[in-house]
Design an enzyme around this catalytic site. Structure first.
Site, PDB file in Angstrom:
ATOM      1  N   PHE B 142       1.852  -9.918  25.974  1.00  0.00           N
ATOM      2  CA  PHE B 142       1.500  -9.350  24.681  1.00  0.00           C
ATOM      3  C   PHE B 142       2.391  -8.158  24.312  1.00  0.00           C
ATOM      4  CE2 PHE B 142      -0.463  -5.580  26.316  1.00  0.00           C
ATOM      5  CZ  PHE B 142      -1.014  -5.958  27.523  1.00  0.00           C
ATOM      6  N   ASP B 143       3.129  -7.639  25.258  1.00  0.00           N
ATOM      7  CA  ASP B 143       3.969  -6.479  24.953  1.00  0.00           C
ATOM      8  C   ASP B 143       5.009  -6.288  26.036  1.00  0.00           C
ATOM      9  OD1 ASP B 143       3.388  -2.893  24.471  1.00  0.00           O
ATOM     10  OD2 ASP B 143       4.908  -4.231  23.666  1.00  0.00           O
ATOM     11  N   ILE B 169      -2.997   4.276  26.850  1.00  0.00           N
ATOM     12  CA  ILE B 169      -4.306   3.888  27.374  1.00  0.00           C
ATOM     13  C   ILE B 169      -4.532   4.545  28.732  1.00  0.00           C
ATOM     14  CG2 ILE B 169      -4.551   1.760  26.108  1.00  0.00           C
ATOM     15  CD1 ILE B 169      -3.421   0.241  28.440  1.00  0.00           C
ATOM     16  N   TYR B 195      -8.453  -1.428  26.295  1.00  0.00           N
ATOM     17  CA  TYR B 195      -8.945  -1.494  24.919  1.00  0.00           C
ATOM     18  C   TYR B 195     -10.407  -1.861  24.775  1.00  0.00           C
ATOM     19  CZ  TYR B 195      -4.334  -0.522  23.435  1.00  0.00           C
ATOM     20  OH  TYR B 195      -3.150   0.112  23.246  1.00  0.00           O
ATOM     21  N   PHE B 213       0.046  -5.074  34.001  1.00  0.00           N
ATOM     22  CA  PHE B 213       1.356  -4.538  33.631  1.00  0.00           C
ATOM     23  C   PHE B 213       2.266  -4.508  34.830  1.00  0.00           C
ATOM     24  CE2 PHE B 213       0.808  -3.018  29.363  1.00  0.00           C
ATOM     25  CZ  PHE B 213      -0.553  -2.787  29.236  1.00  0.00           C
TER      26      PHE B 213
END
Lengths: 579, 221
Positions: B142-143, B169, B195, B213
């Protein structure tokens, strides 16, 4: 005959060495050639232009013909097109880029709004060609060109969205080679490459203002605004391509990564309005969202956006207010309810933005925006934690100076008290020691017993509702909110003056009602009634109220007083009922 | 508007050890304009200001205040911030202090893929740079900011930000503070420190999503 004149001057100039032509030579050549073109004798001119013998003459004087040629070509007359086009192309090859650019830009600037589209579309390619001929030192000229083009595009007639679309697409094609060059030379360290990059940055920033800021971005009725979306996407892609990082642009103030020398430079390179629009496009329309890091926390993003929101909401144009409200809403929605810490209120924008919002809610002529403002205001309250809500509500109560807004605030206070009295929600803000000061603020009449009850109706009703609620909900034995403790004080500072105010107001309006009755009788008998005052709106006098309407209004006022009184009486009953 | 406050302390008194920093700070906070306080870094909780401000600084500020006469004015922002400040009372009873509540075990796990230098660790407020890729539990990316993978992005810079300040975050802030320069780690963050309940629908992150991540810490400033 113009043709002869032209031949004459050319022959004479052929003998002059070293390009030492006099101003008269220039004038004669220009006049003669122009007449030929305008009279349709372009073929003749063409033959002269392409003649090798005349190369020097053309190189020096040819650019003067750009003006008339463009005008002819724009008219698109059949018999002149081919030779004129050929002359034009030849000139673009031979003449000095600087002079060509000046004359081309003159044509762009001179265009009237109804021909801007055609002029711009026609000249984009010639301009591009000329600019490419400058080689690596094109930056300033490119900048000049882009700013002229954008200024003219901004002058297109409002309704001509198709024209705007065409120009935007054309402009994107136009800048492509320059963008590529800027990308390729990004880290060269050479001064004129850096200048080129700066011009591309300035172009993006200018576009973000015009045309991207003034227009309604998505029109539910019209589909043909999609070009704006494409244009915006491309502009953001260019920014990225030349090495501008979106987080650094948007969180500019907070990150302070840019240390560009000179204050003016900063404003030109990163104009606040453009950045605000950039934030809007990114967060509300998700343009280029894939290039924005996901890991930045919603609270941080809210903080960054508050700067942009403040700018947008401090303006009066609908386009700006709409964007400000949308951006504020979008930023708030990402944050969890009850999560914003009270420390955020130390930041100037967290107070100035709600104050701007109050102005929108109360003064903006557009109903849709006023409603939205109210919705976003409520949303912003919801996001603070309890202490934050307390401080925020208290602050806004003190500073909004508008009965309607005060009413909303007081209602929120009531909801918070209600929440805090439920099991497990005990806090010191909406009950306990901090609540009383807040309650004192609520239970007060702004101008004492002379407060205009009708003007302040919303506030007064909500205050009474709150008091009534507290007396019913909070048992005297528990006294969690402290209301029972201060009851005498509230009686003195609020209820008694209110009672006095009510009595005076009722008496006054009752008297007015009788007068109005008399006036009506007089009017029926045909006597002239003198008006005490006239009201005019927009330079037009409104008709005087008829006696019937006056009586209606007065009745309505009296009814309102009764409403207020009924709640007051109920409160007194509740107090008396306690043993 | 109140009349100009009187200057109570002479230079001698100011320099005297008997006069506490807190008293000077209180005076200045009570009387100076918001912008003055901001410039002299005297905004905020009394204890915090007392910790960070030196006495010499305070004496200078005190003197400057009377010289420039930048007392609380009529600016509405002034009033407003004063209204906000009014609520802050110093002698709060103890139960209101925000106590460090034990929230349970950390809501992320880290496994080191490549060791760092184990010497340079970032502190709160340091600007750090990192390359990263974020994936959902099902493997969707997603990133990311790594050029080879991110075809749509032209940036070739690592992500730069100040760590430990809530700008990212929570899972990131916590994890990165444990990493040393040059380290590459696999970090799994539970939704509470990412989130949460809402997710981030704009970026395809569903509610209650656990995020993965791979982060490489390349620079610390």
């Amino acid at each position: 005959m113009a043709v002869d004149q032209l031949s004459d001057i050319v022959q004479r100039c052929q003998t002059i060495q070293d390009d030492l032509y006099t101003p008269e030579d220039y004038d004669l050549f220009q006049c003669a050639a122009r007449k030929c073109i305008e009279e349709g004798d372009s073929v003749h001119v063409l033959s002269i232009i392409v003649d090798e013998k005349n190369k020097h003459i053309v190189r020096c004087m040819g650019w003067n013909l750009v003006g008339p040629l463009v005008l002819v070509l724009l008219k698109n007359e059949e018999n002149s097109v081919s030779p004129s086009r050929a002359i034009f192309s030849h000139l673009l090859e031979i003449c000095s880029p600087k002079e060509l650019l000046v004359s081309l830009l003159e044509q762009v600037e001179a265009a009237e709004p109804d021909v801007i589209r055609d002029t711009v579309m026609f000249l984009l390619q010639p301009l591009q060609k000329v600019l490419l001929n400058f080689g690596r030192k094109k930056a300033t000229f490119l900048g000049m060109t882009l700013s002229t083009l954008l200024n003219q595009i901004a002058r297109l007639p409002q309704e001509d969205t198709a024209g705007l679309g065409q120009c935007c697409s054309g402009l994107l094609c136009f800048v492509k080679p320059f963008v590529e060059e800027a990308k390729d030379t990004r880290n060269s360290g050479v001064a004129h490459d850096e200048e080129l990059r700066t011009e591309m940055l300035k172009f993006c920033m200018m576009s973000l203002r015009d045309p991207l800021l003034g227009l309604q971005f998505t029109d539910p009725d019209q589909q043909d605004k999609s070009f704006l979306c494409e244009f915006a996407t491309e502009i953001l892609a260019i920014l990225s391509g030349i090495g501008e990082s979106l987080p650094e642009l948007l969180c500019h103030e907070l990150l302070k990564k840019h240390e560009v020398p000179g204050f003016l430079e900063e404003e030109v390179r990163y104009p606040k309005e453009s950045l605000a629009n950039l934030a809007y496009l990114l967060f509300v329309h998700h343009i280029a969202m894939e290039t924005f890091p996901v890991v930045l926390s919603p609270v941080f993003i809210l903080q960054c956006n508050m700067e942009h929101i403040e700018l947008l909401l401090s303006r009066t144009e609908e386009s700006h207010l709409q964007r400000g409200l949308d951006l504020y809403e979008k930023s708030l929605v990402r944050v969890e309810d009850n999560s914003l810490s009270v420390e955020l209120l130390e930041i100037k924008t967290f107070i100035s933005v709600p104050q701007n919002l109050v102005k929108v809610m109360t003064l903006c002529p557009v109903h849709r925006l006023r409603s939205k403002g109210l919705a976003v205001f409520q949303l912003s309250i919801n996001k603070f934690n309890t202490e934050g809500k307390y401080k925020f509500l208290r602050c806004m109560l003190k500073t909004s100076h508008h009965s309607g807004v005060e009413g909303v605030i007081i209602k929120n206070i009531k909801n918070q008290v209600d929440l805090s009295l439920r099991p497990g929600n005990k806090n010191v803000w909406f009950q306990g020691i901090h609540f009383l000061p807040l309650l004192r603020l609520v239970l007060s009449l702004p101008q004492g017993p002379e407060t205009d009850l009708l003007q302040n109706l919303d506030r007064i009703m909500e205050s009474l509702n709150l008091l009534r609620y507290l007396l019913i909900r909070d048992k005297e034995s528990d006294n969690e909110t402290g209301v029972w403790l201060e009851l005498q004080a509230f009686n003195d500072s609020f209820m008694t003056p209110l009672r006095l105010d009510l009595n005076m107001s009722k008496a006054h309006y009752q008297a007015e009602l009788s007068n109005a009755g008399v006036k009506k009788k007089n009017a029926n008998r045909g006597c002239d009634s003198e008006s005490v005052c006239t009201v005019s709106v927009g330079n037009e006098n409104l008709p005087n109220l008829t006696p019937e309407v006056q009586i209606q209004a007065l009745h309505s006022a009296l009814f309102t007083f009764e409403l207020i009184e009924s709640v007051l009486v109920r409160i007194e009953e509740i107090i008396e009922a306690k043993p | 508007m109140a009349a100009e406050p009187t200057r109570e302390w002479s230079d001698e008194q100011l320099n005297n050890d008997d006069l506490a920093k807190k008293d000077i700070i209180t005076f200045i906070q009570d009387n100076a304009a918001h912008s003055f306080l901001s410039e002299h870094k005297l905004l905020g909780n009394l204890k915090n200001v007392a910790k960070t401000a030196k006495k010499e600084q305070l004496i200078v500020a005190y003197n400057q205040l009377f010289e420039t006469k930048r007392f609380k004015g009529d600016e509405s922002v002034e009033e407003v911030t004063q209204n906000v400040k009014d609520v802050k009372i110093d002698d709060k009873p103890k139960e209101e202090k925000v106590e460090a509540v034990y929230e349970g075990p950390p809501k992320y796990t880290k496994s080191v893929l490549k060791k760092g230098d184990k010497v340079h660790f970032p502190k709160k407020g340091d600007t750090i740079g990192c390359w990263y890729t974020g994936t959902l539990e099902d493997g969707t990316v997603f990133d990311t900011n790594i050029p080879a993978v991110a075809r749509k992005k032209r940036q070739t810079k690592p992500l730069l930000f100040k760590v430990g300040l809530g700008r990212v975050i929570r899972g990131w802030d916590e994890a990165l503070l444990t990493m040393s320069k040059g380290e590459t780690a696999q970090v799994e963050i539970e939704s509470e420190w990412a989130y949460g309940r809402k997710g981030l629908p704009d970026n395809k992150i569903p509610p209650h999503a656990k995020l993965n991540f791979e982060i490489e810490l390349v620079s610390i400033d």
